[in-house]
Design a protein around this motif. Structure first.
Motif, PDB file in Angstrom:
ATOM      1  N   LYS A  40       0.871  -1.153  -0.072  1.00 15.35           N
ATOM      2  CA  LYS A  40       0.025   0.038   0.075  1.00 15.35           C
ATOM      3  C   LYS A  40       0.893   1.162  -0.046  1.00 15.35           C
ATOM      4  O   LYS A  40       1.970   1.377   0.688  1.00 15.35           O
ATOM      5  N   LEU A  41       0.407   2.279  -0.690  1.00 17.85           N
ATOM      6  CA  LEU A  41       1.191   3.297  -0.598  1.00 17.85           C
ATOM      7  C   LEU A  41       0.726   4.077   0.374  1.00 17.85           C
ATOM      8  O   LEU A  41      -0.235   4.447   0.969  1.00 17.85           O
ATOM      9  N   ASP A  42       1.980   4.669   1.230  1.00 22.23           N
ATOM     10  CA  ASP A  42       1.839   5.562   2.548  1.00 22.23           C
ATOM     11  C   ASP A  42       1.661   6.836   2.003  1.00 22.23           C
ATOM     12  O   ASP A  42       2.784   7.623   1.945  1.00 22.23           O
ATOM     13  N   LEU A  43       0.708   7.408   2.013  1.00 20.28           N
ATOM     14  CA  LEU A  43       0.440   8.832   1.391  1.00 20.28           C
ATOM     15  C   LEU A  43       1.039   9.910   2.391  1.00 20.28           C
ATOM     16  O   LEU A  43       1.823  10.945   1.769  1.00 20.28           O
ATOM     17  N   PRO A  44       0.823   9.909   3.499  1.00 18.61           N
ATOM     18  CA  PRO A  44       1.481  11.121   4.476  1.00 18.61           C
ATOM     19  C   PRO A  44       2.915  10.966   4.627  1.00 18.61           C
ATOM     20  O   PRO A  44       3.418  12.271   4.228  1.00 18.61           O
ATOM     21  N   MET A  45       3.591   9.684   4.526  1.00 18.91           N
ATOM     22  CA  MET A  45       4.817   9.965   4.537  1.00 18.91           C
ATOM     23  C   MET A  45       5.268  10.308   3.168  1.00 18.91           C
ATOM     24  O   MET A  45       6.544  10.812   3.093  1.00 18.91           O
ATOM     25  N   LEU A  46       4.642   9.921   2.110  1.00 15.73           N
ATOM     26  CA  LEU A  46       5.181  10.403   0.688  1.00 15.73           C
ATOM     27  C   LEU A  46       4.753  11.994   0.656  1.00 15.73           C
ATOM     28  O   LEU A  46       5.830  12.526   0.132  1.00 15.73           O
ATOM     29  N   LEU A  47       3.878  12.573   1.234  1.00 12.17           N
ATOM     30  CA  LEU A  47       3.528  14.036   1.074  1.00 12.17           C
ATOM     31  C   LEU A  47       4.858  14.689   2.094  1.00 12.17           C
ATOM     32  O   LEU A  47       5.354  15.743   1.508  1.00 12.17           O
ATOM     33  N   LEU A  48       5.308  14.222   3.129  1.00  9.81           N
ATOM     34  CA  LEU A  48       6.367  14.524   4.145  1.00  9.81           C
ATOM     35  C   LEU A  48       7.728  14.396   3.379  1.00  9.81           C
ATOM     36  O   LEU A  48       8.565  15.459   3.290  1.00  9.81           O
ATOM     37  N   PHE A  92      15.424  20.260   7.731  1.00 12.78           N
ATOM     38  CA  PHE A  92      15.933  19.467   8.798  1.00 12.78           C
ATOM     39  C   PHE A  92      14.812  19.108   9.770  1.00 12.78           C
ATOM     40  O   PHE A  92      14.682  18.016  10.290  1.00 12.78           O
ATOM     41  N   VAL A  93      14.082  20.188   9.910  1.00 12.05           N
ATOM     42  CA  VAL A  93      12.692  19.851  11.012  1.00 12.05           C
ATOM     43  C   VAL A  93      12.020  18.754  10.347  1.00 12.05           C
ATOM     44  O   VAL A  93      11.466  17.985  11.116  1.00 12.05           O
ATOM     45  N   PHE A  94      11.631  18.969   9.176  1.00  9.50           N
ATOM     46  CA  PHE A  94      10.655  18.066   8.547  1.00  9.50           C
ATOM     47  C   PHE A  94      11.361  16.634   8.527  1.00  9.50           C
ATOM     48  O   PHE A  94      10.588  15.794   8.475  1.00  9.50           O
ATOM     49  N   MET A  95      12.301  16.844   8.128  1.00 14.05           N
ATOM     50  CA  MET A  95      13.288  15.134   7.894  1.00 14.05           C
ATOM     51  C   MET A  95      13.178  14.675   9.379  1.00 14.05           C
ATOM     52  O   MET A  95      12.947  13.292   9.441  1.00 14.05           O
ATOM     53  N   GLY A  96      13.672  15.387  10.475  1.00 16.83           N
ATOM     54  CA  GLY A  96      13.676  14.788  11.690  1.00 16.83           C
ATOM     55  C   GLY A  96      12.375  14.429  12.384  1.00 16.83           C
ATOM     56  O   GLY A  96      12.331  13.262  12.694  1.00 16.83           O
TER      57      GLY A  96
END
Length: 56
Positions: free
Chosen positions: A3-11, A42-46
């Motif tokens: 399944k495609l993990d849409l929230p993680m893809l958008l992040l 870096f904040v979004f990546m963390g």
């Protein structure tokens, strides 16, 4: 197929966008925008890495 993990893809897309915007800020020669987009990237990546660690 998984399944495609849409929230993680958008992040992940948001993180890539932040670092692309660093390049735009460099072209504009604006140090404040450069610093802002680097920090936000870096904040979004963390945040994404912490979410991934909590899931496992």
């Amino acid at each position: 197929m998984k399944k495609l993990d849409l929230p993680m893809l958008l992040l992940a897309t948001l993180v890539i966008l932040m670092f692309v915007l660093v390049g735009v800020a460099i072209a504009l020669r604006n140090i404040w925008l450069i610093l802002l987009f680097i920090v936000l990237g870096f904040v979004f990546m963390g945040y994404g890495l912490s979410l991934k660690r909590k899931r496992k």
